[in-house]
Design an enzyme around this catalytic site. Structure first.
Site, short mmCIF file in Angstrom:
data_model
loop_
_atom_site.label_atom_id
_atom_site.label_comp_id
_atom_site.label_asym_id
_atom_site.label_seq_id
_atom_site.Cartn_x
_atom_site.Cartn_y
_atom_site.Cartn_z
CG ASP A 44 -2.09 -0.96 1.08
OD1 ASP A 44 -2.42 -1.32 -0.06
OD2 ASP A 44 -2.65 -1.36 2.11
CG HIS A 49 6.30 7.15 -3.16
ND1 HIS A 49 6.78 8.29 -2.53
CD2 HIS A 49 7.10 6.95 -4.25
CE1 HIS A 49 7.82 8.74 -3.20
NE2 HIS A 49 8.04 7.96 -4.24
CB ALA A 152 -9.94 5.27 0.05
CB SER A 160 -5.06 2.33 14.19
OG SER A 160 -4.78 1.30 13.27
#
Length: 255
Positions: A44, A49, A152, A160
């Site tokens: 990911d 990037h 997304a 988290s």
């Protein structure tokens, strides 16, 4: 989607190079600027990037997972690669636009596909005000920080931090505190994607704060404004039997 020109982007580690050699034997490839699809091989992080590097070309991205999670990636299938791309589902992502001002008055602008976050730079908790659409919604939040996540990105750092997962078509944003101390019971808010969120940082000498837009970090920030932009749509391709929407639903049930 009928594809004839593909570009290959990959890390030069042993595992990636072995797969790239196999793909090059099977398919023709070209430079990124000439491609109809950009194939990113990695995880990911590598995909994010390269989206930042090449999103201005308005070419769809297809990720092939060699990382640990691969939430935005597709499973490796070199022999059926072009067919999978041909049959793939297109997901449009609208990034966040962040404007941040530092203590010297310099203004930074950056795009984020997952989230924009602010966070304390030292052991002192951050203190800041939150405005939504020009209206003060929280006069003071004491916390490690806060973030604004896209649908997304809602299953990444936002999840988290205790934020909810958003369906891709929800046209919503997550505003989520990071380890809130006061008010302790505040767990965040769901906002329309048209909302503009502003963080005004207090006492930045004693309580310095940094800001990030995905992996781009800016130091000693005193103000951050976040809004969604539809001027720079990003096209992600997913195998038809495992779309991003499917993954988001699965994640909510512990998948």
């Amino acid at each position: 989607m009928n594809i004839n020109k593909i570009a290959l982007i990959y890390n030069k580690d042993y595992k990636s190079l072995a797969i790239i050699e196999e793909i090059k034997k099977l398919y023709n490839y070209c430079e990124v600027e000439e491609a109809e699809v950009i194939i990113v091989i990695g995880g990911d992080g590598a995909l994010l990037h390269n989206i930042h590097c090449y999103m201005h070309l308005n070419i769809p991205f297809y990720g092939v997972n060699l990382g640990s999670l691969g939430f935005l990636m597709n499973t490796l299938d070199t022999k059926n690669l072009l067919q999978n791309i041909h049959d793939s589902t297109v997901t449009i992502l609208n990034p966040l636009l962040m404007q941040a001002k530092d203590t010297s008055g310099q203004i930074y602008t950056a795009l984020a596909i997952n989230e924009v976050s602010i966070f304390r730079k030292t052991n002192q908790a951050a203190k800041f005000r939150i405005d939504v659409n020009g209206i003060e919604r929280m006069s003071e939040l004491v916390a490690d920080g806060a973030l604004v996540a896209t649908p997304a990105g809602s299953s990444a750092y936002n999840l988290s931090a205790g934020g909810p997962i958003l369906p891709l078509e929800s046209n919503m944003l997550c505003l989520t505190p990071i380890c809130a101390f006061r008010p302790r019971r505040w767990h965040g808010a769901l906002l329309l994607s048209s909302a503009t969120i502003k963080f005004e940082i207090f006492n930045t000498t004693k309580r310095p704060v940094n800001a990030t837009a995905d992996f781009q970090e800016f130091n000693n920030i005193i103000q951050v404004t976040v809004s969604s932009t539809k001027d720079k749509p990003i096209k992600l391709l997913f195998n038809k039997n495992h779309t991003l929407e499917d993954r988001i639903i699965k994640e909510q049930f512990g998948g």
